[in-house]
Design an enzyme around this catalytic site. Structure first.
Site, PDB file in Angstrom:
ATOM      1  N   TRP A  67       3.125   7.640   1.549  1.00  0.00           N
ATOM      2  CA  TRP A  67       1.805   7.473   2.181  1.00  0.00           C
ATOM      3  C   TRP A  67       1.876   6.509   3.342  1.00  0.00           C
ATOM      4  CZ3 TRP A  67      -1.104  11.334   1.934  1.00  0.00           C
ATOM      5  CH2 TRP A  67      -1.201  12.102   0.781  1.00  0.00           C
ATOM      6  N   ASP A  91      -4.612   0.731   2.447  1.00  0.00           N
ATOM      7  CA  ASP A  91      -4.900   2.062   1.894  1.00  0.00           C
ATOM      8  C   ASP A  91      -4.907   1.946   0.376  1.00  0.00           C
ATOM      9  OD1 ASP A  91      -4.996   4.619   0.943  1.00  0.00           O
ATOM     10  OD2 ASP A  91      -3.220   5.336   2.023  1.00  0.00           O
ATOM     11  N   LYS A 112      -9.044   9.768  -6.550  1.00  0.00           N
ATOM     12  CA  LYS A 112      -8.100   9.159  -7.488  1.00  0.00           C
ATOM     13  C   LYS A 112      -8.857   8.347  -8.542  1.00  0.00           C
ATOM     14  CE  LYS A 112      -5.105  10.794  -4.486  1.00  0.00           C
ATOM     15  NZ  LYS A 112      -4.498  10.082  -3.413  1.00  0.00           N
TER      16      LYS A 112
HETATM   17  C1  LIG Z   1      -4.047  10.617  -2.039  1.00  0.00           C
HETATM   18  C2  LIG Z   1      -3.680   9.560  -1.057  1.00  0.00           C
HETATM   19  C3  LIG Z   1      -3.879   9.721   0.318  1.00  0.00           C
HETATM   20  C4  LIG Z   1      -4.453  11.003   0.903  1.00  0.00           C
HETATM   21  O1  LIG Z   1      -5.783  11.100   0.605  1.00  0.00           O
HETATM   22  P1  LIG Z   1      -6.683  12.304   1.210  1.00  0.00           P
HETATM   23  O2  LIG Z   1      -8.037  11.897   0.734  1.00  0.00           O
HETATM   24  O3  LIG Z   1      -6.157  13.564   0.620  1.00  0.00           O
HETATM   25  O4  LIG Z   1      -6.542  12.270   2.684  1.00  0.00           O
HETATM   26  C5  LIG Z   1      -3.528   8.696   1.157  1.00  0.00           C
HETATM   27  N1  LIG Z   1      -3.006   7.548   0.680  1.00  0.00           N
HETATM   28  C6  LIG Z   1      -2.792   7.353  -0.631  1.00  0.00           C
HETATM   29  C7  LIG Z   1      -2.203   6.067  -1.100  1.00  0.00           C
HETATM   30  C8  LIG Z   1      -3.111   8.362  -1.543  1.00  0.00           C
HETATM   31  O5  LIG Z   1      -2.911   8.167  -2.857  1.00  0.00           O
END
Ligand SMILES: *Cc1c(COP(=O)(O)O)cnc(C)c1O
Length: 360
Positions: free
Chosen positions: A102, A172, A196
């Site tokens: 990521w 993030d 998540k």
């Molecule tokens: C799932 C995830 C993403 C991507 O998220 P989207 O909502 O599908 O764009 C980005 N960073 C992390 C750490 C993730 O777990």
């Protein structure tokens, strides 16, 4: 059929109590005569739902008044672009920590807007680890520093917050927000895709310090402009109303569980149990250094890769779903978000022991 235990990394398990409540209110929310899905986002009913969700999230995380909460769309991936567009503020360089997949995606997107200085790279070693901060090469002119507190795919997690002085810290937190208390005041910006640990897919939560708002570059799409979205209370266009509503139910559920201190204790207990079971076996292995193992996403491999398909099929038959690891790493991954009950972890561990006895 009874609900199974869903270990998916995302979209992920939601609290059963939330689903039941949503089910009850699906055809009609309170005495409105409408489903939340059918309401105007500008009507007083939905405005009340939206405000309550924001207030509950603010309370749960202890978000200070210096920070705004935005309920946006476009996922964390949209934020990979929105962050440089909003936060460069006339600068041309930003610092990024690379700890896995990521991080790499955030870096690749940021490179379209600025010069990216990768301050440190981790997550390639065995066991995987995070380079300690004294080894980072920070750029004093960076507009911000971006990092990924929890790498959802590899299960590498920071159990500390970087020290960046005056440089805004951007995180993030897609797969870790609400898993424990955090000091929001230390961050310039926190963002998370909802699917998540927050609610259904389609909603993106952004928590941003006020002085970083309103300085987006001129080409920023309006829906990704924090200033414009903040002025419009996240309703510059039609927001994902139903996802926002369900997230609000999740926030209420978290408060009912005793808030983030209580949920953190439960999360730590669940993760400790699973890592202990993996470490005490010759058959299973987790590839992450114990100092940076994720509470939320626990990858593990079997001693015999040829048994992977059987493991997954038998697990599914036992009511344990979505344990397949990410395609880039293989093996297994058990995601233990807030809504995964401890009984689910116990069931997984019992299944793993039994599988090892039969096949190990
Ligand atoms: C799932 C995830 C993403 C991507 O998220 P989207 O909502 O599908 O764009 C980005 N960073 C992390 C750490 C993730 O777990």
């Amino acid at each position: 059929m009874a609900r199974a235990y869903n270990f998916s990394a995302g979209p992920a398990v939601l609290p059963e109590a939330v689903l039941r409540k949503a089910q009850e209110s699906l055809p009609e929310w309170q005495d409105s005569g409408l489903s939340v899905m059918e309401m105007s986002h500008r009507g007083k009913e939905f405005i009340a739902i939206a405000h309550q969700a924001e207030q509950d999230l603010r309370e749960l995380l202890g978000v200070p008044i210096s920070h705004r909460i935005l309920f946006l769309q476009g996922g964390a991936t949209g934020q990979f672009a929105a962050i440089p567009m909003n936060l460069l503020r006339g600068r041309s360089r930003a610092d990024y920590v690379n700890t896995g997949n990521w991080s790499k995606k955030a870096i690749a997107e940021a490179k379209r807007y600025c010069t990216v200085n990768v301050v440190a790279t981790g997550g390639n070693d065995d066991p995987m680890s995070i380079p300690p901060q004294p080894a980072w090469r920070l750029d004093p002119d960076a507009a911000y520093l971006h990092y990924t507190p929890n790498e959802t795919i590899s299960g590498v997690e920071f159990h500390w917050v970087p020290q960046v002085g005056e440089v805004p810290l951007v995180a993030d937190m897609s797969s870790t927000l609400l898993s424990r208390p955090i000091d929001v005041g230390r961050f310039g910006l926190i963002y998370a895709g909802a699917q998540k640990n927050i609610g259904p897919a389609g909603l993106t939560v952004v928590i941003v310090r006020e002085d970083l708002i309103g300085k987006a570059s001129a080409v920023t799409p309006a829906v990704l402009d924090y200033g414009r979205q903040s002025e419009a209370e996240s309703m510059l266009n039609t927001p994902p109303t139903f996802a926002w509503y369900i997230a609000g139910l999740v926030f209420q559920w978290l408060k009912d569980q005793g808030g983030l201190e209580a949920i953190a204790r439960a999360n730590k207990r669940k993760a400790d149990k699973l890592y202990a079971a993996i470490d005490s076996s010759e058959f299973y292995r987790n590839p992450v250094h114990p100092t940076c193992r994720s509470w939320m996403n626990v990858p593990f491999v079997l001693a015999e890769q040829t048994l992977d398909e059987r493991f997954l099929a038998d697990a599914k038959a036992a009511g344990l779903l979505a344990l397949k690891g990410h395609r880039s790493v293989g093996g297994m991954r058990a995601s233990l978000y807030n809504a995964m009950p401890e009984a689910g972890v116990d069931a997984l561990i019992a299944f793993m022991r039994d599988f090892e006895q039969r096949w190990g």
